[in-house]
Design a protein around this motif. Structure first.
Motif, PDB file in Angstrom:
ATOM      1  N   ALA A   1       0.615  -9.102   2.160  1.00  0.00           N
ATOM      2  CA  ALA A   1       2.042  -8.985   2.453  1.00  0.00           C
ATOM      3  C   ALA A   1       2.217  -8.030   3.635  1.00  0.00           C
ATOM      4  O   ALA A   1       1.301  -7.281   3.985  1.00  0.00           O
ATOM      5  CB  ALA A   1       2.786  -8.464   1.227  1.00  0.00           C
ATOM      6  N   PRO A   2       3.401  -8.030   4.276  1.00  0.00           N
ATOM      7  CA  PRO A   2       3.619  -7.102   5.397  1.00  0.00           C
ATOM      8  C   PRO A   2       3.324  -5.644   5.054  1.00  0.00           C
ATOM      9  O   PRO A   2       2.786  -4.910   5.879  1.00  0.00           O
ATOM     10  CB  PRO A   2       5.103  -7.316   5.731  1.00  0.00           C
ATOM     11  N   SER A   3       3.637  -5.222   3.836  1.00  0.00           N
ATOM     12  CA  SER A   3       3.359  -3.828   3.463  1.00  0.00           C
ATOM     13  C   SER A   3       1.860  -3.546   3.414  1.00  0.00           C
ATOM     14  O   SER A   3       1.420  -2.434   3.697  1.00  0.00           O
ATOM     15  CB  SER A   3       4.005  -3.498   2.112  1.00  0.00           C
ATOM     16  N   ASP A   4       1.047  -4.550   3.069  1.00  0.00           N
ATOM     17  CA  ASP A   4      -0.407  -4.375   3.049  1.00  0.00           C
ATOM     18  C   ASP A   4      -0.960  -4.214   4.463  1.00  0.00           C
ATOM     19  O   ASP A   4      -1.929  -3.486   4.677  1.00  0.00           O
ATOM     20  CB  ASP A   4      -1.088  -5.578   2.385  1.00  0.00           C
ATOM     21  N   ALA A   5      -0.343  -4.892   5.430  1.00  0.00           N
ATOM     22  CA  ALA A   5      -0.812  -4.819   6.814  1.00  0.00           C
ATOM     23  C   ALA A   5      -0.769  -3.388   7.332  1.00  0.00           C
ATOM     24  O   ALA A   5      -1.595  -2.990   8.163  1.00  0.00           O
ATOM     25  CB  ALA A   5       0.025  -5.726   7.704  1.00  0.00           C
ATOM     26  N   ARG A   6       0.170  -2.596   6.839  1.00  0.00           N
ATOM     27  CA  ARG A   6       0.327  -1.228   7.332  1.00  0.00           C
ATOM     28  C   ARG A   6      -0.848  -0.324   6.964  1.00  0.00           C
ATOM     29  O   ARG A   6      -0.958   0.796   7.466  1.00  0.00           O
ATOM     30  CB  ARG A   6       1.639  -0.634   6.805  1.00  0.00           C
ATOM     31  N   ASP A   7      -1.717  -0.795   6.075  1.00  0.00           N
ATOM     32  CA  ASP A   7      -2.930  -0.033   5.767  1.00  0.00           C
ATOM     33  C   ASP A   7      -3.961  -0.142   6.880  1.00  0.00           C
ATOM     34  O   ASP A   7      -4.935   0.598   6.905  1.00  0.00           O
ATOM     35  CB  ASP A   7      -3.560  -0.534   4.456  1.00  0.00           C
ATOM     36  N   GLY A   8      -3.750  -1.083   7.801  1.00  0.00           N
ATOM     37  CA  GLY A   8      -4.697  -1.288   8.890  1.00  0.00           C
ATOM     38  C   GLY A   8      -4.342  -0.479  10.123  1.00  0.00           C
ATOM     39  O   GLY A   8      -3.437   0.361  10.122  1.00  0.00           O
TER      40      GLY A   8
ATOM     41  N   VAL B   1      -0.088 -10.281  11.766  1.00  0.00           N
ATOM     42  CA  VAL B   1       1.206 -10.229  12.440  1.00  0.00           C
ATOM     43  C   VAL B   1       2.259 -10.180  11.344  1.00  0.00           C
ATOM     44  O   VAL B   1       2.511 -11.180  10.662  1.00  0.00           O
ATOM     45  CB  VAL B   1       1.411 -11.461  13.349  1.00  0.00           C
ATOM     46  N   ALA B   2       2.857  -8.997  11.126  1.00  0.00           N
ATOM     47  CA  ALA B   2       3.706  -8.755   9.959  1.00  0.00           C
ATOM     48  C   ALA B   2       5.160  -8.565  10.365  1.00  0.00           C
ATOM     49  O   ALA B   2       5.466  -7.754  11.242  1.00  0.00           O
ATOM     50  CB  ALA B   2       3.202  -7.524   9.200  1.00  0.00           C
ATOM     51  N   SER B   3       6.041  -9.300   9.709  1.00  0.00           N
ATOM     52  CA  SER B   3       7.470  -9.160   9.991  1.00  0.00           C
ATOM     53  C   SER B   3       8.048  -7.976   9.228  1.00  0.00           C
ATOM     54  O   SER B   3       7.454  -7.467   8.277  1.00  0.00           O
ATOM     55  CB  SER B   3       8.214 -10.438   9.608  1.00  0.00           C
ATOM     56  N   ASP B   4       9.227  -7.526   9.651  1.00  0.00           N
ATOM     57  CA  ASP B   4       9.979  -6.494   8.946  1.00  0.00           C
ATOM     58  C   ASP B   4      10.987  -7.154   8.018  1.00  0.00           C
ATOM     59  O   ASP B   4      11.530  -8.211   8.324  1.00  0.00           O
ATOM     60  CB  ASP B   4      10.746  -5.599   9.935  1.00  0.00           C
ATOM     61  N   GLY B   5      11.271  -6.484   6.892  1.00  0.00           N
ATOM     62  CA  GLY B   5      12.360  -6.925   6.019  1.00  0.00           C
ATOM     63  C   GLY B   5      11.939  -7.927   4.971  1.00  0.00           C
ATOM     64  O   GLY B   5      10.912  -8.584   5.069  1.00  0.00           O
ATOM     65  N   GLY B   6      12.758  -7.986   3.908  1.00  0.00           N
ATOM     66  CA  GLY B   6      12.555  -8.969   2.856  1.00  0.00           C
ATOM     67  C   GLY B   6      11.464  -8.644   1.870  1.00  0.00           C
ATOM     68  O   GLY B   6      11.029  -9.504   1.113  1.00  0.00           O
ATOM     69  N   GLU B   7      11.009  -7.378   1.850  1.00  0.00           N
ATOM     70  CA  GLU B   7       9.913  -7.018   0.952  1.00  0.00           C
ATOM     71  C   GLU B   7      10.442  -6.536  -0.388  1.00  0.00           C
ATOM     72  O   GLU B   7      11.565  -6.037  -0.482  1.00  0.00           O
ATOM     73  CB  GLU B   7       9.060  -5.934   1.609  1.00  0.00           C
ATOM     74  N   PRO B   8       9.639  -6.666  -1.466  1.00  0.00           N
ATOM     75  CA  PRO B   8      10.088  -6.202  -2.778  1.00  0.00           C
ATOM     76  C   PRO B   8      10.200  -4.680  -2.810  1.00  0.00           C
ATOM     77  O   PRO B   8       9.548  -3.976  -2.037  1.00  0.00           O
ATOM     78  CB  PRO B   8       8.981  -6.686  -3.728  1.00  0.00           C
ATOM     79  N   ALA B   9      11.032  -4.192  -3.703  1.00  0.00           N
ATOM     80  CA  ALA B   9      11.207  -2.744  -3.832  1.00  0.00           C
ATOM     81  C   ALA B   9       9.916  -2.070  -4.285  1.00  0.00           C
ATOM     82  O   ALA B   9       9.648  -0.929  -3.917  1.00  0.00           O
ATOM     83  CB  ALA B   9      12.326  -2.448  -4.832  1.00  0.00           C
ATOM     84  N   TYR B  10       9.107  -2.781  -5.072  1.00  0.00           N
ATOM     85  CA  TYR B  10       7.875  -2.194  -5.609  1.00  0.00           C
ATOM     86  C   TYR B  10       6.691  -3.084  -5.271  1.00  0.00           C
ATOM     87  O   TYR B  10       6.438  -4.077  -5.957  1.00  0.00           O
ATOM     88  CB  TYR B  10       7.982  -2.019  -7.126  1.00  0.00           C
ATOM     89  N   PRO B  11       5.957  -2.774  -4.208  1.00  0.00           N
ATOM     90  CA  PRO B  11       4.822  -3.616  -3.826  1.00  0.00           C
ATOM     91  C   PRO B  11       3.605  -3.458  -4.722  1.00  0.00           C
ATOM     92  O   PRO B  11       2.672  -4.231  -4.617  1.00  0.00           O
ATOM     93  CB  PRO B  11       4.512  -3.147  -2.399  1.00  0.00           C
ATOM     94  N   SER B  12       3.599  -2.435  -5.595  1.00  0.00           N
ATOM     95  CA  SER B  12       2.450  -2.222  -6.472  1.00  0.00           C
ATOM     96  C   SER B  12       2.909  -1.568  -7.765  1.00  0.00           C
ATOM     97  O   SER B  12       4.014  -1.028  -7.861  1.00  0.00           O
ATOM     98  CB  SER B  12       1.415  -1.318  -5.791  1.00  0.00           C
TER      99      SER B  12
END
Length: 201
Positions: free
Chosen positions: A98-105, A180-191
């Protein structure tokens, strides 16, 4: 005796394993299993809708290259909580992209929309970015969080308009892949950890 937090984590993991995802976190699923299904390529637009990108462009210090994107690609459901990091049982679960996972890179640069192109501003990065397999990770209406694993693309030198594009997200290098990760539309709790921390911190 197990702590209250570990008990809640175990209960949450069991519930999520049984249900697949928490209510309200998933997009409309439709009548097919999205994992591995081929669907028209989509990416989240600046207005929250979706558009069909036709080309991925890398703007680097060495020049500008672009690759034509396929009209259809595999679509994977990323609209679920990532349980792969849980102790003991985490190895059973596949991680999400997910886009939030990409931010670990490693941050490569911003992603913009110019016409029907996705443009990555990748100044300052060495040769080799063009050889990385590409994943488009986004959130679009009806489908929620999805990713399109595209693999390696065929780039060639291109010229793009000298205009300011619409900001759409960020590109990261994660596990050797260009996400290539978009902004927005992510769940409040990714984990599960994020949920527990919000409840008890």
């Amino acid at each position: 005796m197990p702590s209250r937090r570990s008990t809640l984590k175990a209960l949450g993991a069991a519930m999520l394993t049984t249900c697949g995802t928490a209510p309200g976190w998933a997009g409309e699923r439709g009548a097919f299993d999205r994992h591995g299904s081929s669907q028209p390529l989509r990416f989240r637009n600046a207005d929250g809708g979706a558009f069909r990108p036709v080309e991925l462009v890398l703007v680097t210090d060495r020049g500008t290259v672009g690759a034509i994107l396929p009209e259809n690609a595999d679509i994977q459901d990323e609209d679920r909580v990532d349980l792969s990091g849980l102790p003991v049982v985490g190895g059973v679960f596949k991680g999400t992209t997910a886009p939030s996972d990409a931010r670990d890179g490693l941050l490569i640069g911003p992603v913009e929309r110019i016409g029907d192109m996705l443009v990555i501003r990748a100044a300052g990065f060495p040769d080799g970015l063009e050889r990385a397999p590409v994943i488009l990770s986004t959130s679009v209406p009806r489908f929620g969080l999805i990713s399109h694993p595209l693999g390696r693309l065929n780039y060639r030198p291109v010229v793009i308009p000298a205009v300011v594009g619409q900001p759409l997200g960020q590109a990261h290098l994660l596990d050797g892949q260009l996400v290539v990760a978009s902004d927005g539309g992510e769940p409040a709790y990714p984990s599960v950890d994020a949920l527990v921390k919000d409840l008890f911190d």
